[in-house]
Write a protein that holds these residues in place. Structure first.
Motif, short mmCIF file in Angstrom:
data_model
loop_
_atom_site.label_atom_id
_atom_site.label_comp_id
_atom_site.label_asym_id
_atom_site.label_seq_id
_atom_site.Cartn_x
_atom_site.Cartn_y
_atom_site.Cartn_z
N SER A 2 0.85 -1.19 0.00
CA SER A 2 0.00 0.00 0.00
C SER A 2 0.88 1.24 0.00
O SER A 2 2.07 1.17 0.23
CB SER A 2 -0.91 0.00 1.24
OG SER A 2 -0.13 0.00 2.41
N PHE A 6 -0.48 6.27 3.70
CA PHE A 6 -1.75 5.84 4.28
C PHE A 6 -1.47 4.97 5.49
O PHE A 6 -1.59 3.75 5.45
CB PHE A 6 -2.59 5.08 3.24
CG PHE A 6 -3.36 5.99 2.32
CD1 PHE A 6 -4.53 6.59 2.73
CD2 PHE A 6 -2.88 6.25 1.05
CE1 PHE A 6 -5.23 7.43 1.89
CE2 PHE A 6 -3.58 7.08 0.20
CZ PHE A 6 -4.75 7.68 0.62
N THR A 10 -3.87 7.58 9.68
CA THR A 10 -4.50 8.36 8.61
C THR A 10 -5.82 7.74 8.19
O THR A 10 -6.82 8.44 7.99
CB THR A 10 -3.55 8.45 7.39
OG1 THR A 10 -2.33 9.05 7.79
CG2 THR A 10 -4.18 9.26 6.27
N ILE A 11 -5.83 6.42 8.06
CA ILE A 11 -7.06 5.72 7.66
C ILE A 11 -8.15 5.90 8.72
O ILE A 11 -9.32 6.15 8.39
CB ILE A 11 -6.77 4.22 7.44
CG1 ILE A 11 -5.84 4.05 6.23
CG2 ILE A 11 -8.07 3.45 7.23
CD1 ILE A 11 -5.30 2.65 6.07
N GLN A 12 -7.77 5.80 9.98
CA GLN A 12 -8.75 6.01 11.04
C GLN A 12 -9.31 7.43 11.01
O GLN A 12 -10.51 7.63 11.20
CB GLN A 12 -8.11 5.73 12.40
CG GLN A 12 -7.88 4.26 12.68
CD GLN A 12 -7.25 4.02 14.04
OE1 GLN A 12 -6.08 4.31 14.26
NE2 GLN A 12 -8.02 3.50 14.97
N ALA A 15 -11.71 7.66 8.13
CA ALA A 15 -12.95 6.95 8.44
C ALA A 15 -13.79 7.71 9.44
O ALA A 15 -15.03 7.74 9.34
CB ALA A 15 -12.61 5.55 8.97
N ALA A 22 -15.54 6.67 3.10
CA ALA A 22 -14.12 6.31 3.17
C ALA A 22 -13.94 4.81 2.96
O ALA A 22 -13.03 4.37 2.24
CB ALA A 22 -13.54 6.72 4.52
N GLY A 26 -12.29 3.59 -0.58
CA GLY A 26 -10.99 2.96 -0.37
C GLY A 26 -10.95 1.55 -0.93
O GLY A 26 -10.00 1.16 -1.63
N GLU A 30 -8.91 0.22 -4.41
CA GLU A 30 -7.95 -0.88 -4.31
C GLU A 30 -8.30 -2.01 -5.26
O GLU A 30 -7.45 -2.54 -5.97
CB GLU A 30 -7.89 -1.42 -2.88
CG GLU A 30 -6.80 -2.47 -2.72
CD GLU A 30 -7.05 -3.46 -1.60
OE1 GLU A 30 -6.06 -3.93 -1.01
OE2 GLU A 30 -8.22 -3.78 -1.33
N LEU A 36 -4.04 0.71 -2.72
CA LEU A 36 -4.46 1.29 -1.44
C LEU A 36 -4.68 0.16 -0.43
O LEU A 36 -4.96 -0.97 -0.81
CB LEU A 36 -5.76 2.09 -1.63
CG LEU A 36 -5.69 3.32 -2.53
CD1 LEU A 36 -7.08 3.93 -2.68
CD2 LEU A 36 -4.73 4.35 -1.97
N THR A 40 -6.95 -2.94 5.38
CA THR A 40 -6.91 -2.14 6.60
C THR A 40 -8.14 -1.26 6.71
O THR A 40 -8.72 -1.09 7.79
CB THR A 40 -5.64 -1.28 6.62
OG1 THR A 40 -4.49 -2.13 6.53
CG2 THR A 40 -5.55 -0.47 7.91
N ILE A 41 -8.56 -0.67 5.59
CA ILE A 41 -9.75 0.18 5.58
C ILE A 41 -10.98 -0.61 6.04
O ILE A 41 -11.81 -0.13 6.82
CB ILE A 41 -9.98 0.77 4.18
CG1 ILE A 41 -8.86 1.74 3.82
CG2 ILE A 41 -11.34 1.45 4.07
CD1 ILE A 41 -8.84 2.16 2.37
#
Length: 208
Positions: A2, A6, A10-12, A15, A22, A26, A30, A36, A40-41
């Motif tokens: 990835s 990110f 950052t993802i949290q 979201a 998000a 995301g 991907e 991406l 994890t997202i």
């Protein structure tokens, strides 16, 4: 694999700010072939559902929708533009067209399994759609395998984070899932490359 900027933090944050959008975008990007961190997202979405910030059924719906639509985009990109790009990429890495043809044949023979199970494999989740398009997998077969695989993958990831997120730190959960996906990738690479290597050895003249 990835993009480094990110991070989990950052993802949290994304979201928290954009919620279901998000998660949906995301995963869609991907699965369309953009590297991406969709896995994890998805875990973050399930974690937020477990904490009550998001609604579990809606996280599951947007995760499945993003995965299905993203892979469909990747499929059509691969079908109409993927092979010329793959040839250029192979030339850069000094992989011959005959070797790429052999790899494509290997994928074609197992395309349904690759699309269905590939979501649990690092990188293959990103490239399964484009590769299915390059291999000219029948679209309705692809759609069936893609939808079924997306539903199972999203359910496992979202539910896992929803239930386990309160028991262990989220970063540890993400790390464990990433290790499983990486191990699955190594097994898939061996499954593809070992037969090709054995075939090349079989046709190689013996040195007496």
């Amino acid at each position: 694999m990835s993009l480094e900027f990110f991070s989990l933090e950052t993802i949290q944050e994304l979201a928290h700010q954009y919620g279901y959008w998000a998660v949906f975008l995301g995963i869609l990007l991907e699965n369309a072939g953009i590297p991406l961190p969709g896995e994890t997202i998805t875990l973050v979405g399930g974690f937020l559902a477990g904490s009550g910030e998001l609604n579990y059924p809606w996280v599951l719906v947007v995760a499945i929708a993003g995965a299905v639509l993203g892979d469909n985009c990747g499929y059509w990109i691969g079908r109409y533009a993927g092979w010329p790009f793959l040839l250029r990429l192979g030339g850069f890495f000094r992989i011959s067209e005959s070797q790429l043809d052999q790899a494509k044949t290997q994928f074609s023979q197992n395309a349904a399994k690759a699309v269905f199970l590939g979501r649990f494999v690092a990188l293959l989740r990103i490239f399964a759609g484009p590769l299915a398009g390059i291999a000219r997998m029948p679209y309705f077969q692809f759609l069936l395998c893609n939808t079924a695989g997306a539903a199972i993958w999203a359910t496992v990831m979202v539910t896992l984070a929803f239930l386990v997120g309160h028991l262990i730190p989220l970063d540890e959960l993400v790390a464990w899932v990433a290790k499983f996906a990486a191990l699955a990738l190594l097994l898939v690479v061996a499954w593809i490359l070992v037969p090709i290597w054995m075939e090349s050895r079989r046709h190689k003249p013996d040195n007496l």
